[in-house]
Design a protein around this motif. Sequence first.
Motif, mmCIF file in Angstrom:
data_model
loop_
_atom_site.group_PDB
_atom_site.id
_atom_site.type_symbol
_atom_site.label_atom_id
_atom_site.label_comp_id
_atom_site.label_asym_id
_atom_site.label_seq_id
_atom_site.Cartn_x
_atom_site.Cartn_y
_atom_site.Cartn_z
ATOM 1 N N ASN A 61 0.845 -1.191 0.000
ATOM 2 C CA ASN A 61 0.000 0.000 0.000
ATOM 3 C C ASN A 61 0.884 1.246 0.000
ATOM 4 O O ASN A 61 1.177 1.821 1.033
ATOM 5 N N GLN A 66 -1.414 2.918 -5.418
ATOM 6 C CA GLN A 66 -2.746 3.529 -5.332
ATOM 7 C C GLN A 66 -3.056 4.281 -6.626
ATOM 8 O O GLN A 66 -4.152 4.183 -7.168
ATOM 9 N N GLU A 67 -2.067 5.017 -7.120
ATOM 10 C CA GLU A 67 -2.239 5.763 -8.374
ATOM 11 C C GLU A 67 -2.479 4.806 -9.540
ATOM 12 O O GLU A 67 -3.334 5.039 -10.392
ATOM 13 N N ASN A 70 -6.011 3.600 -9.304
ATOM 14 C CA ASN A 70 -6.943 4.653 -9.715
ATOM 15 C C ASN A 70 -6.974 4.830 -11.233
ATOM 16 O O ASN A 70 -8.026 5.148 -11.800
ATOM 17 N N ASP A 81 -4.221 -5.202 0.722
ATOM 18 C CA ASP A 81 -4.535 -3.781 0.579
ATOM 19 C C ASP A 81 -5.518 -3.497 -0.553
ATOM 20 O O ASP A 81 -5.671 -2.357 -0.989
#
Length: 176
Positions: A61, A66-67, A70, A81
């Motif tokens: 994580n 995360q990007e 997304n 995660d």
Amino acid sequence: MDKNKASMTLVSITAILLLLCGAFFTMGGIVNTRSTIPSGLYWKVDKPLGIGKTVVFCPPNRPEFQEALNRGTIGPGNCPDGFDSMMLIVAAKFKNRVTINADGVYVNNVLYPNSKPLAHDRDGHPMALPTIENYELKEDEILLMSNIDEDAFDGRYFGLIDVEQVDSVIKPVLQW
């Protein structure tokens, strides 16, 4: 009667295929359709991490993952995660020296093939580029790369991974 027999044969064959597929996945089989390693059927093996070994890992994580989630570069999944697992090749491990810069990824001063990072992803978003300069990997660190896709989301964009993130070493059973 012949129609009924044909229908029963089809049901039997379907049931056998479903059982075989279920057994394949239960016993460590993996299907890969992503472009970071060759598409095909893979099998989890009890082998140590080594240079050139293919692994399945759960991304940590961190902001770069995360990007990627997304943007749809990686998908949601069953990793702790919420990421989908990823499959890449071990390019460097303990005591190897790694440099990651705008020219590409160097392992022990040798440029890794097709490792020059892209400035932007396929949708035009800027790509993060970790900068690592002649860093000697610690015992718990590895560098994971694609060996077939120069556009892959791999170590050139997310840097080093803790070996604890690795689920297993896998080997190909059938590739296409």
